[in-house]
Write a protein that holds these residues in place. Structure first.
Motif, mmCIF file in Angstrom:
data_model
loop_
_atom_site.group_PDB
_atom_site.id
_atom_site.type_symbol
_atom_site.label_atom_id
_atom_site.label_comp_id
_atom_site.label_asym_id
_atom_site.label_seq_id
_atom_site.Cartn_x
_atom_site.Cartn_y
_atom_site.Cartn_z
ATOM 1 N N GLY A 1 -42.947 57.913 102.914
ATOM 2 C CA GLY A 1 -42.001 57.915 101.797
ATOM 3 C C GLY A 1 -41.421 59.267 101.444
ATOM 4 N N HIS A 2 -41.847 60.338 102.110
ATOM 5 C CA HIS A 2 -41.311 61.667 101.798
ATOM 6 C C HIS A 2 -39.879 61.788 102.293
ATOM 7 C CE1 HIS A 2 -40.660 65.927 101.514
ATOM 8 N NE2 HIS A 2 -40.523 66.023 102.821
ATOM 9 N N ARG A 3 -39.019 62.344 101.465
ATOM 10 C CA ARG A 3 -37.632 62.586 101.843
ATOM 11 C C ARG A 3 -37.371 64.085 101.880
ATOM 12 N NH1 ARG A 3 -32.470 62.997 99.614
ATOM 13 N NH2 ARG A 3 -33.253 62.956 97.476
ATOM 14 N N THR A 4 -36.844 64.524 103.001
ATOM 15 C CA THR A 4 -36.488 65.928 103.168
ATOM 16 C C THR A 4 -35.081 66.154 102.622
ATOM 17 O OG1 THR A 4 -37.846 66.091 105.163
ATOM 18 C CG2 THR A 4 -36.134 67.746 104.894
ATOM 19 N N PRO B 1 -33.661 60.543 107.345
ATOM 20 C CA PRO B 1 -34.376 59.386 106.794
ATOM 21 C C PRO B 1 -35.727 59.790 106.225
ATOM 22 C CG PRO B 1 -34.477 59.395 109.201
ATOM 23 C CD PRO B 1 -33.535 60.492 108.818
ATOM 24 N N ALA B 2 -36.222 58.974 105.318
ATOM 25 C CA ALA B 2 -37.549 59.219 104.743
ATOM 26 C C ALA B 2 -38.615 59.029 105.812
ATOM 27 C CB ALA B 2 -37.794 58.277 103.573
ATOM 28 N N THR B 3 -39.706 59.752 105.668
ATOM 29 C CA THR B 3 -40.836 59.610 106.585
ATOM 30 C C THR B 3 -41.585 58.313 106.275
ATOM 31 O OG1 THR B 3 -42.293 60.831 105.095
ATOM 32 C CG2 THR B 3 -41.063 62.109 106.729
ATOM 33 N N TYR C 1 -40.924 70.271 99.852
ATOM 34 C CA TYR C 1 -41.148 68.875 99.454
ATOM 35 C C TYR C 1 -40.337 68.500 98.207
ATOM 36 C CZ TYR C 1 -44.908 69.148 102.838
ATOM 37 O OH TYR C 1 -45.628 69.321 103.995
ATOM 38 N N ARG D 1 -28.065 64.185 106.419
ATOM 39 C CA ARG D 1 -29.171 63.605 105.657
ATOM 40 C C ARG D 1 -30.189 63.005 106.613
ATOM 41 N NH1 ARG D 1 -24.563 63.113 102.570
ATOM 42 N NH2 ARG D 1 -24.807 63.817 100.401
ATOM 43 N N ALA E 1 -36.834 67.594 97.594
ATOM 44 C CA ALA E 1 -35.518 67.278 98.150
ATOM 45 C C ALA E 1 -34.409 67.556 97.143
ATOM 46 C CB ALA E 1 -35.478 65.814 98.600
#
Length: 405
Positions: free
Chosen positions: A74-77, A69-71, A40, A67, A42
């Motif tokens: 709002g989480h970005r991998t 996209p954010a979930t 978690y 890259r 990034a």
């Protein structure tokens, strides 16, 4: 010179190169382990990706950075990397495309690297991710480096895939893993070897289910007969599903979550069960799925219905004749290096499962020897590094020409 003698000479050269790079390997490993790169985080994963991207380009790979996209929450991998290098033996002439796969994320929170920094105590290295999977990923990079230094390029293509989210089931990178695996002839997983040195030839698959049990509410004291107790049905189902254990070899069924009801004076109108199934073969996962649906059709409480949803499935990495042939290549190199290899099956899953699910034969556990993953005691045997790097490099070289036999 005979083929076995040529292979022994190549392995000797690879061992010499790997031993010469042992100190550099440990310096690089310290640098990687010193970066917090939890699934978690990034930013941390991308810092590791920057390092690996530079290293791949330095040894002649072209690198695609992917890259995600954010979930919705709002989480970005972090990013994924796909590095490629063409060889001199095209597929039409028997060259093979080999996919190496490792992951950049760990299970640890930000701050762990500072609180528990990389250290070497005797023959053992410690630190967050030292074994899972920074040590293995670095072994893969080092193997590619020494192959290039030795001028070994008889293959169609080498591909290195570094993913950012393996520790949480690869939700973002799964489509990329499957797409990258398509067209490969062999998959090599860069997780570290088992504590006893074994490679991994099989991993169980996992299927997750949610059962929604719908009953009918009623006043528990005045007219309970008008209700249909979903909690009672959930209890029957729990017993029936747990009883599936032992029906098939290498299959486990676990009812891990049961939720039911809101108040003690109401006949429970709704319940939910969450179930995990692990099995060594796709056929067994299908058998258990049918058994779950059959149990749901007979909830044991009149007036109750049960809906079955399969939430996710991670395919098994099966022990196949093709993967056994890969293991024979690895065992031959290991014996020449003075190592006796075993082949292990495990219930844990990884990105190798997804590669196998794409129909590619896979061998995993090709990093150095390590253990205690996901714990503060995680360790890596630094004495195993040169041999395991050379073994991996020799395996890549052998598989690269496997279509010419």
């Amino acid at each position: 010179m005979s083929a076995p003698a040529r292979r022994q000479e190549r392995l000797d050269d690879l061992l010499e190169l790997a031993r010469a790079r042992r100190a550099d390997y440990l310096c690089d490993l310290e640098e990687l382990v010193s970066v917090d790169s939890g699934s978690y985080s990034a930013e941390g994963v991308n810092e590791v990706a920057d390092w690996i991207e530079r290293r791949l380009e330095r040894i002649g790979f072209t690198v695609e950075r992917v890259r995600f996209p954010a979930t919705p929450d709002g989480h970005r991998t972090g990013d994924a990397l796909v590095g490629r290098r063409r060889g001199t033996l095209p597929e039409s002439e028997g060259g093979r495309r080999i996919l190496l796969a490792g992951h950049m994320d760990t299970v640890f929170e930000n701050g762990t690297a500072a609180a528990r920094p990389f250290r070497v105590d005797g023959s053992t290295a410690y630190g967050p991710g030292v074994s899972d999977d920074k040590g293995g990923l670095l072994a893969g990079l080092t193997a590619l480096e020494i192959l290039g230094a030795l001028g070994v390029d008889a293959y169609d293509e080498l591909v290195l895939l570094a993913t950012p989210d393996e520790e949480i089931g690869s939700p973002a990178s799964r489509p990329l893993i499957e797409a990258t695996a398509a067209g490969a002839h062999f998959g090599l997983g860069l997780e570290c070897a088992r504590e006893n040195g074994d490679l991994v030839i099989a991993r169980k698959g996992v299927a997750d289910f949610r059962l929604t049990v719908t009953g009918r509410a009623a006043h528990a004291g005045i007219e309970p007969e008008r209700g249909a107790n979903a909690a009672l049905a959930a209890a029957h189902l729990t017993v029936a599903l747990q009883a599936l254990n032992g029906h098939w070899d290498d299959v486990t069924v676990n009812v891990g979550v049961v939720r039911a009801g809101t108040r003690a004076n109401i006949v429970c109108p709704r319940a939910e069960l969450r179930i995990e199934v692990r099995a060594a073969t796709t056929a067994d996962i299908q058998r258990v799925t049918r058994a779950i649906r059959e149990a749901a059709d007979q909830p044991g409480v009149p007036g109750v219905t049960v809906e079955v949803e399969q939430l996710d499935v991670c395919p098994p990495m099966e022990d196949t004749p093709a993967s056994r042939r890969m293991f024979d290549h690895a065992r031959a190199a290991a014996r020449a290096a003075g190592i006796e290899l075993g082949a292990a099956a495990t219930g844990g899953v990884g990105d190798a499962n997804l590669i196998a699910g794409a129909g590619i034969p896979v061998l995993d556990g090709l990093g150095p020897v390590g253990g205690a993953d996901h714990t503060p005691q995680e360790w890596l045997d630094v004495t195993s590094v040169p041999q395991r790097v050379a073994l991996l490099a020799d395996l890549i070289a052998s598989l690269g020409t496997a279509g010419t036999a």
